[in-house]
Every structure is written in structure tokens, then in C-alpha cells.
Design a protein around this motif. Structure first.
Motif, PDB file in Angstrom:
ATOM      1  N   MET A  20      -6.337  -2.437  -3.838  1.00 26.47           N
ATOM      2  CA  MET A  20      -7.147  -1.588  -4.710  1.00 26.47           C
ATOM      3  C   MET A  20      -6.199  -0.820  -5.631  1.00 26.47           C
ATOM      4  O   MET A  20      -5.119  -0.403  -5.209  1.00 26.47           O
ATOM      5  CB  MET A  20      -7.964  -0.602  -3.876  1.00 26.47           C
ATOM      6  N   ASP A  64     -10.766   3.430   1.928  1.00 24.36           N
ATOM      7  CA  ASP A  64     -12.038   3.762   2.575  1.00 24.36           C
ATOM      8  C   ASP A  64     -11.912   4.809   3.671  1.00 24.36           C
ATOM      9  O   ASP A  64     -12.739   5.714   3.761  1.00 24.36           O
ATOM     10  CB  ASP A  64     -12.675   2.501   3.164  1.00 24.36           C
ATOM     11  N   ARG A  96      -3.828 -11.369  -2.496  1.00 23.27           N
ATOM     12  CA  ARG A  96      -4.667 -10.642  -1.540  1.00 23.27           C
ATOM     13  C   ARG A  96      -5.783  -9.884  -2.235  1.00 23.27           C
ATOM     14  O   ARG A  96      -5.572  -9.157  -3.190  1.00 23.27           O
ATOM     15  CB  ARG A  96      -3.835  -9.652  -0.727  1.00 23.27           C
ATOM     16  N   GLN A  97      -6.987 -10.020  -1.737  1.00 20.89           N
ATOM     17  CA  GLN A  97      -8.141  -9.329  -2.296  1.00 20.89           C
ATOM     18  C   GLN A  97      -8.284  -7.910  -1.749  1.00 20.89           C
ATOM     19  O   GLN A  97      -9.119  -7.166  -2.225  1.00 20.89           O
ATOM     20  CB  GLN A  97      -9.407 -10.122  -2.022  1.00 20.89           C
ATOM     21  N   GLU A  98      -7.464  -7.531  -0.773  1.00 21.63           N
ATOM     22  CA  GLU A  98      -7.560  -6.214  -0.158  1.00 21.63           C
ATOM     23  C   GLU A  98      -6.846  -5.122  -0.954  1.00 21.63           C
ATOM     24  O   GLU A  98      -6.835  -3.966  -0.557  1.00 21.63           O
ATOM     25  CB  GLU A  98      -6.993  -6.233   1.263  1.00 21.63           C
ATOM     26  N   THR A 150      -1.413   1.753  -6.028  1.00 19.67           N
ATOM     27  CA  THR A 150      -1.899   0.612  -5.250  1.00 19.67           C
ATOM     28  C   THR A 150      -2.033   0.972  -3.784  1.00 19.67           C
ATOM     29  O   THR A 150      -1.090   1.471  -3.168  1.00 19.67           O
ATOM     30  CB  THR A 150      -0.937  -0.586  -5.420  1.00 19.67           C
ATOM     31  N   CYS A 160      -4.284  -0.270   0.063  1.00 21.14           N
ATOM     32  CA  CYS A 160      -5.123  -1.282   0.710  1.00 21.14           C
ATOM     33  C   CYS A 160      -6.540  -0.720   0.823  1.00 21.14           C
ATOM     34  O   CYS A 160      -6.746   0.499   0.823  1.00 21.14           O
ATOM     35  CB  CYS A 160      -4.564  -1.677   2.077  1.00 21.14           C
ATOM     36  N   VAL A 161      -7.498  -1.609   0.913  1.00 18.18           N
ATOM     37  CA  VAL A 161      -8.898  -1.191   0.965  1.00 18.18           C
ATOM     38  C   VAL A 161      -9.164  -0.325   2.196  1.00 18.18           C
ATOM     39  O   VAL A 161      -9.976   0.605   2.141  1.00 18.18           O
ATOM     40  CB  VAL A 161      -9.845  -2.420   0.885  1.00 18.18           C
ATOM     41  N   CYS A 219       0.860  -1.181   0.000  1.00 22.63           N
ATOM     42  CA  CYS A 219       0.000   0.000   0.000  1.00 22.63           C
ATOM     43  C   CYS A 219       0.897   1.231   0.000  1.00 22.63           C
ATOM     44  O   CYS A 219       1.804   1.347   0.832  1.00 22.63           O
ATOM     45  CB  CYS A 219      -0.895  -0.005   1.239  1.00 22.63           C
ATOM     46  N   ALA A 238     -10.587   0.359  -8.092  1.00 20.47           N
ATOM     47  CA  ALA A 238     -11.237  -0.930  -8.312  1.00 20.47           C
ATOM     48  C   ALA A 238     -10.381  -1.986  -7.626  1.00 20.47           C
ATOM     49  O   ALA A 238      -9.171  -1.789  -7.427  1.00 20.47           O
ATOM     50  CB  ALA A 238     -11.344  -1.228  -9.800  1.00 20.47           C
ATOM     51  N   GLN A 239     -11.010  -3.091  -7.274  1.00 14.00           N
ATOM     52  CA  GLN A 239     -10.245  -4.175  -6.672  1.00 14.00           C
ATOM     53  C   GLN A 239      -9.241  -4.706  -7.689  1.00 14.00           C
ATOM     54  O   GLN A 239      -9.571  -4.898  -8.859  1.00 14.00           O
ATOM     55  CB  GLN A 239     -11.179  -5.302  -6.247  1.00 14.00           C
ATOM     56  N   ARG A 240      -8.007  -4.898  -7.236  1.00 16.95           N
ATOM     57  CA  ARG A 240      -6.981  -5.444  -8.127  1.00 16.95           C
ATOM     58  C   ARG A 240      -7.294  -6.905  -8.419  1.00 16.95           C
ATOM     59  O   ARG A 240      -7.595  -7.683  -7.515  1.00 16.95           O
ATOM     60  CB  ARG A 240      -5.609  -5.333  -7.452  1.00 16.95           C
TER      61      ARG A 240
END
Length: 84
Positions: free
Chosen positions: A23, A37, A19-21, A30, A32-33, A8, A52-54
Motif C-alpha cells: 500500500m 489495517d 506483491r499485491q499487499e 510504503t 503492507c496491508v 514495509c 491505495a494499493q500499489r
């Protein structure tokens, strides 16, 4: 092909390729979610775009097309874009 940056840019949290976190914006900045937020309000501090989610690169293709190892961190800190 996406670089799949490893961290991040705001808090330096590790964001491995699975990792889905993670963005990204259209320039692959890049974050982190959590930072997107809570700190950035969904707006990229570098370009002003949204996130958008990577996507997750399949493990079989990571061997052939590995993720980036170059860490990027905002030297001036991470702050939301100010409205004009």
C-alpha cells in the motif's frame, strides 16, 4: 515513475514489486496491508494521507525500469497519527 520500494516501513516485511499487499500514500510511503489495517488505521504516519494499493509494474518493464532496492524503516517505530 513509482519507486516500488521493497519493504514495509513499519514491520520491514518484504514487498517485491509483484506483491499485491503493498500500500502507498501520495508520497510513496510504503506499508503492507496488514500494518495499514491493524496498526495505522488507514492513515499514513508520515503525511497523514490515506493509502491505495500499489500498482503492479508489468514484468517486461521491470527489466527496463527496476524497482528500488533502498529499504526504508521508521526508526522511531510505527504508530498511528494522533488526531488533533
Amino acid at each position: 515513475m513509482l519507486e516500488l520500494r521493497p519493504n514495509c516501513e513499519c514491520c520491514d516485511r518484504d514487498l517485491p514489486p509483484e506483491r499485491q499487499e503493498a500500500m502507498i500514500c501520495t508520497f510513496e510511503c510504503t506499508f503492507c496491508v496488514e500494518c495499514v489495517d491493524t496498526v495505522l488505521g488507514g492513515i499514513c504516519p508520515n503525511c497523514g494521507g490515506d493509502f491505495a494499493q500499489r500498482p503492479i509494474r508489468p514484468a517486461a518493464l521491470l527489466a527496463k525500469y527496476p524497482a528500488s532496492t533502498k529499504r526504508v524503516l521508521k526508526a522511531e517505530g510505527c504508530a498511528p497519527v494522533q488526531a488533533a
